[in-house]
Design a protein around this motif. Structure first.
Motif, PDB file in Angstrom:
ATOM      1  N   CYS A 163      -1.872  -5.025   4.987  1.00  0.00           N
ATOM      2  CA  CYS A 163      -0.984  -5.255   3.837  1.00  0.00           C
ATOM      3  C   CYS A 163       0.417  -5.617   4.338  1.00  0.00           C
ATOM      4  CB  CYS A 163      -0.961  -4.053   2.909  1.00  0.00           C
ATOM      5  SG  CYS A 163      -0.402  -2.538   3.679  1.00  0.00           S
ATOM      6  N   ASP A 164       1.261  -6.054   3.419  1.00  0.00           N
ATOM      7  CA  ASP A 164       2.605  -6.500   3.815  1.00  0.00           C
ATOM      8  C   ASP A 164       3.576  -5.324   3.924  1.00  0.00           C
ATOM      9  OD1 ASP A 164       2.100  -9.456   3.671  1.00  0.00           O
ATOM     10  OD2 ASP A 164       1.522  -8.862   1.645  1.00  0.00           O
ATOM     11  N   TRP A 165       3.541  -4.461   2.933  1.00  0.00           N
ATOM     12  CA  TRP A 165       4.438  -3.302   2.935  1.00  0.00           C
ATOM     13  C   TRP A 165       3.628  -2.026   2.757  1.00  0.00           C
ATOM     14  CZ3 TRP A 165       8.398  -4.940  -1.438  1.00  0.00           C
ATOM     15  CH2 TRP A 165       9.052  -6.124  -1.040  1.00  0.00           C
ATOM     16  N   ILE A 166       4.173  -0.954   3.302  1.00  0.00           N
ATOM     17  CA  ILE A 166       3.608   0.370   3.023  1.00  0.00           C
ATOM     18  C   ILE A 166       4.729   1.258   2.490  1.00  0.00           C
ATOM     19  CG2 ILE A 166       2.983   2.529   4.192  1.00  0.00           C
ATOM     20  CD1 ILE A 166       0.441   1.285   4.138  1.00  0.00           C
ATOM     21  N   VAL A 167       4.454   1.950   1.406  1.00  0.00           N
ATOM     22  CA  VAL A 167       5.392   2.950   0.897  1.00  0.00           C
ATOM     23  C   VAL A 167       4.836   4.297   1.350  1.00  0.00           C
ATOM     24  CG1 VAL A 167       6.470   3.940  -1.157  1.00  0.00           C
ATOM     25  CG2 VAL A 167       5.870   1.511  -1.113  1.00  0.00           C
ATOM     26  N   ALA A 168       5.568   4.955   2.247  1.00  0.00           N
ATOM     27  CA  ALA A 168       5.034   6.184   2.839  1.00  0.00           C
ATOM     28  C   ALA A 168       5.751   7.396   2.266  1.00  0.00           C
ATOM     29  CB  ALA A 168       5.232   6.133   4.351  1.00  0.00           C
ATOM     30  N   ASN A 169       4.982   8.427   1.999  1.00  0.00           N
ATOM     31  CA  ASN A 169       5.624   9.660   1.524  1.00  0.00           C
ATOM     32  C   ASN A 169       4.894  10.882   2.069  1.00  0.00           C
ATOM     33  OD1 ASN A 169       3.364   9.477  -0.032  1.00  0.00           O
ATOM     34  ND2 ASN A 169       4.412   9.461  -1.997  1.00  0.00           N
ATOM     35  N   ASP A 170       5.576  12.005   1.993  1.00  0.00           N
ATOM     36  CA  ASP A 170       5.069  13.254   2.540  1.00  0.00           C
ATOM     37  C   ASP A 170       4.424  14.058   1.407  1.00  0.00           C
ATOM     38  OD1 ASP A 170       4.613  15.587   3.900  1.00  0.00           O
ATOM     39  OD2 ASP A 170       6.548  15.568   4.934  1.00  0.00           O
ATOM     40  N   VAL A 171       3.173  14.386   1.578  1.00  0.00           N
ATOM     41  CA  VAL A 171       2.499  15.169   0.528  1.00  0.00           C
ATOM     42  C   VAL A 171       2.148  16.564   1.044  1.00  0.00           C
ATOM     43  CG1 VAL A 171       1.593  13.222  -0.788  1.00  0.00           C
ATOM     44  CG2 VAL A 171       0.269  14.096   1.124  1.00  0.00           C
ATOM     45  N   SER A 172       2.901  17.034   2.064  1.00  0.00           N
ATOM     46  CA  SER A 172       2.641  18.384   2.585  1.00  0.00           C
ATOM     47  C   SER A 172       2.810  19.406   1.466  1.00  0.00           C
ATOM     48  CB  SER A 172       3.649  18.738   3.679  1.00  0.00           C
ATOM     49  OG  SER A 172       3.638  17.769   4.677  1.00  0.00           O
ATOM     50  N   THR A 173       2.151  20.540   1.632  1.00  0.00           N
ATOM     51  CA  THR A 173       2.294  21.624   0.658  1.00  0.00           C
ATOM     52  C   THR A 173       3.781  21.957   0.537  1.00  0.00           C
ATOM     53  OG1 THR A 173       0.275  22.423   1.614  1.00  0.00           O
ATOM     54  CG2 THR A 173       1.365  23.893   0.063  1.00  0.00           C
ATOM     55  N   GLY A 174       4.252  22.115  -0.696  1.00  0.00           N
ATOM     56  CA  GLY A 174       5.658  22.468  -0.895  1.00  0.00           C
ATOM     57  C   GLY A 174       6.522  21.264  -1.210  1.00  0.00           C
ATOM     58  N   THR A 175       6.026  20.029  -0.961  1.00  0.00           N
ATOM     59  CA  THR A 175       6.864  18.858  -1.273  1.00  0.00           C
ATOM     60  C   THR A 175       6.777  18.489  -2.752  1.00  0.00           C
ATOM     61  OG1 THR A 175       5.052  17.362  -0.750  1.00  0.00           O
ATOM     62  CG2 THR A 175       6.660  17.789   1.018  1.00  0.00           C
ATOM     63  N   ASP A 176       5.762  18.958  -3.446  1.00  0.00           N
ATOM     64  CA  ASP A 176       5.621  18.686  -4.870  1.00  0.00           C
ATOM     65  C   ASP A 176       5.439  17.188  -5.166  1.00  0.00           C
ATOM     66  OD1 ASP A 176       5.380  19.743  -7.386  1.00  0.00           O
ATOM     67  OD2 ASP A 176       7.481  19.419  -7.919  1.00  0.00           O
ATOM     68  N   THR A 177       5.061  16.402  -4.155  1.00  0.00           N
ATOM     69  CA  THR A 177       4.913  14.962  -4.399  1.00  0.00           C
ATOM     70  C   THR A 177       3.731  14.690  -5.324  1.00  0.00           C
ATOM     71  OG1 THR A 177       5.814  14.514  -2.222  1.00  0.00           O
ATOM     72  CG2 THR A 177       4.592  12.725  -3.269  1.00  0.00           C
ATOM     73  N   GLY A 196       0.828  -1.204   0.000  1.00  0.00           N
ATOM     74  CA  GLY A 196       0.000   0.000   0.000  1.00  0.00           C
ATOM     75  C   GLY A 196       0.855   1.243   0.000  1.00  0.00           C
ATOM     76  N   PHE A 197       0.235   2.368  -0.195  1.00  0.00           N
ATOM     77  CA  PHE A 197       0.921   3.655  -0.099  1.00  0.00           C
ATOM     78  C   PHE A 197       0.290   4.439   1.047  1.00  0.00           C
ATOM     79  CE2 PHE A 197       3.900   4.894  -3.511  1.00  0.00           C
ATOM     80  CZ  PHE A 197       4.019   3.652  -4.109  1.00  0.00           C
ATOM     81  N   ALA A 198       1.066   5.306   1.649  1.00  0.00           N
ATOM     82  CA  ALA A 198       0.508   6.186   2.671  1.00  0.00           C
ATOM     83  C   ALA A 198       0.996   7.600   2.384  1.00  0.00           C
ATOM     84  CB  ALA A 198       0.946   5.737   4.054  1.00  0.00           C
ATOM     85  N   ALA A 199       0.087   8.420   1.901  1.00  0.00           N
ATOM     86  CA  ALA A 199       0.418   9.826   1.650  1.00  0.00           C
ATOM     87  C   ALA A 199       0.053  10.591   2.915  1.00  0.00           C
ATOM     88  CB  ALA A 199      -0.386  10.323   0.463  1.00  0.00           C
ATOM     89  N   GLU A 200       1.052  11.134   3.589  1.00  0.00           N
ATOM     90  CA  GLU A 200       0.793  11.810   4.858  1.00  0.00           C
ATOM     91  C   GLU A 200       1.335  13.232   4.819  1.00  0.00           C
ATOM     92  OE1 GLU A 200      -0.983  10.240   6.885  1.00  0.00           O
ATOM     93  OE2 GLU A 200      -0.666   8.117   6.534  1.00  0.00           O
ATOM     94  N   THR A 201       0.818  14.058   5.696  1.00  0.00           N
ATOM     95  CA  THR A 201       1.391  15.389   5.859  1.00  0.00           C
ATOM     96  C   THR A 201       2.046  15.440   7.238  1.00  0.00           C
ATOM     97  OG1 THR A 201      -0.791  16.110   6.540  1.00  0.00           O
ATOM     98  CG2 THR A 201      -0.184  16.640   4.304  1.00  0.00           C
ATOM     99  N   GLY A 202       3.362  15.276   7.271  1.00  0.00           N
ATOM    100  CA  GLY A 202       4.124  15.287   8.525  1.00  0.00           C
ATOM    101  C   GLY A 202       4.050  13.961   9.268  1.00  0.00           C
TER     102      GLY A 202
END
Ligand code: C5P
Length: 403
Positions: free
Chosen positions: A343-357, A322-328
């Motif tokens: 799920c087995d794995w999570i790919v986590a990333n930061d989608v805060s304003t300014g990260t351009d994700t 799975g993915f986890a789009a988080e802010t902070g």
């Protein structure tokens, strides 16, 4: 490990063209067969004779040479190769590739090929930074053309900046990596979700989010590139359909769930879609008129596709990501999410304003498993996809080709 691999080296007319001589030497040392195509401008920088001597093969260059066409047509030239590499790639050849112009052997072969293409750009920093070059590169990346570099440094023209071609060693490594991954996931089936979902409010309005689909599409491309039989279930995006992937386009979360369930059983599921958490409880048949007070919207929860796939009993894919789009506090939030979803794995990333994700070309992710958390450096979304596909291949004990 490049034994029996056939590389078609396309040399365009830049000052870095001399570096292709070293590249040919290194490729041949590793057992690859190298054949060269020169643009007219390239012959001002390197001679066909030196390329021919180093590659041990004849050099191609003139589209209208009847002898060339008789001995080796331009279509055959592209079909005979396992990989095409443009070294150096000038702003001009990148522009011609982006436009699909085929006015010499080099560009004709590039247009006719169905093989993987890599380019190593080399140009003045201003040309590299020009909006036209940026747009061309973006088109080429969308077509799964792998862009190597460029690096920053002193330029032949006396300026300093980005635009220096990567060194032959780096190009060699990229070529080796490509063949290393070849067929690693053959025989496995993969399901990928990508993009946003659109949840209708009425026939013209909908609830959606800023997901571009770039990361999910890149993952489907990478898995298919390594040989997995891949189904991509995608919400509306501007992304091109990846080649060799079965693409199912949907709009709503419920349609996405249905398409995913229909795609089972698979060995791998990667849920990269940004599914709308809620939908309008009732969507109007006719456009809601502006008259009177603003309407109130009653929301209801959408099905959770990741959780459903993770708990699909006998149909559960062996590896669910799975993915986890988080802010902070990204990792702290993603670790319990992995358990919650099952799920087995999570790919986590930061989608805060300014990260351009969301919508950007790069991503900085953390891979969270039951036993570990790995933080990866910021990379292009394509590189994140390849790195993830490699992890998946490792998980299925699919070793890379012997080095
Ligand atoms: O709960 P959250 O939306 O943060 O979870 C993100 C992960 O769950 C992503 O992998 C996303 O694709 C998936 N998801 C889903 N269905 C939903 C909501 C999220 O598959 N309705």
């Amino acid at each position: 490990m490049l034994q029996n691999k056939r590389i078609l080296l396309i040399v365009s007319g830049g000052i870095a063209a001399y570096k292709c001589l070293e590249l040919i030497r290194r490729l041949r040392e590793h057992g690859a067969a190298v054949r060269c195509v020169l643009t007219k401008a390239a012959t001002e920088f390197v001679t066909p004779l030196s390329l021919s001597a180093l590659s041990g093969d004849r050099v191609y260059g003139d589209l209208f040479s009847l002898t060339d066409e008789h001995e080796m047509g331009h279509i055959q030239l592209s079909r005979d190769a396992d990989l095409l590499v443009v070294v150096p790639a000038t702003a001009n050849i990148l522009a011609r590739m982006a436009q699909g112009i085929a006015d010499d052997v080099a560009t004709t072969v590039l247009l006719a090929t169905d093989k993987k293409v890599m380019v190593a750009p080399s140009m003045n920093v201003r040309m590299w930074e020009h909006a036209a070059t940026t747009a061309n590169l973006s088109v080429l990346r969308q077509r799964d053309i792998q862009v190597l570099g460029p690096n920053s440094g002193d330029m032949a023209c006396g300026e300093f900046g980005e635009g220096r071609m990567v060194e032959p060693d780096e190009i060699l490594r990229a070529i080796q990596d490509h063949f290393l991954d070849d067929g690693r996931l053959t025989g496995l089936k993969a399901l990928v979700t990508s993009g946003p979902t659109y949840e209708p409010i009425d026939p013209v309005r909908y609830i959606a989010n800023r997901s571009s689909g770039k990361q999910g599409h890149a993952i489907a491309t990478a898995l298919a590139g390594m040989g997995a039989e891949t189904t991509l279930v995608t919400g509306p995006t501007q992304q091109r359909n990846p080649s060799g992937v079965d693409v199912i386009s949907i709009e709503t979360a419920r349609e996405m769930l249905k398409a995913c369930e229909n795609a089972l059983p698979t060995d791998i599921a990667v849920c990269a879609a940004a599914v709308s958490d809620w939908r309008a409880e009732e969507s109007a048949d006719k456009k809601i008129k502006k008259e009177g007070d603003p309407p109130s919207l009653s929301l209801t929860e959408n099905p959770d596709i990741l959780r459903t796939l993770s708990n699909a009993g006998n149909d559960r894919p062996q590896l669910v990501v799975g993915f986890a789009a988080e802010t902070g506090d990204v990792i702290a939030k993603a670790v319990p999410k992995r358990e919650r979803k099952g799920c087995d794995w999570i790919v986590a990333n930061d989608v805060s304003t300014g990260t351009d994700t969301f919508g950007g070309d790069t991503n900085q992710v953390h891979l969270i498993t039951a036993t570990s958390t790995e933080s990866w450096p910021e990379m292009s979304k394509q590189d994140v996809a390849v790195a993830l596909a490699r992890k998946i291949a490792d998980q299925f004990n699919r070793p890379a080709a012997a080095e």
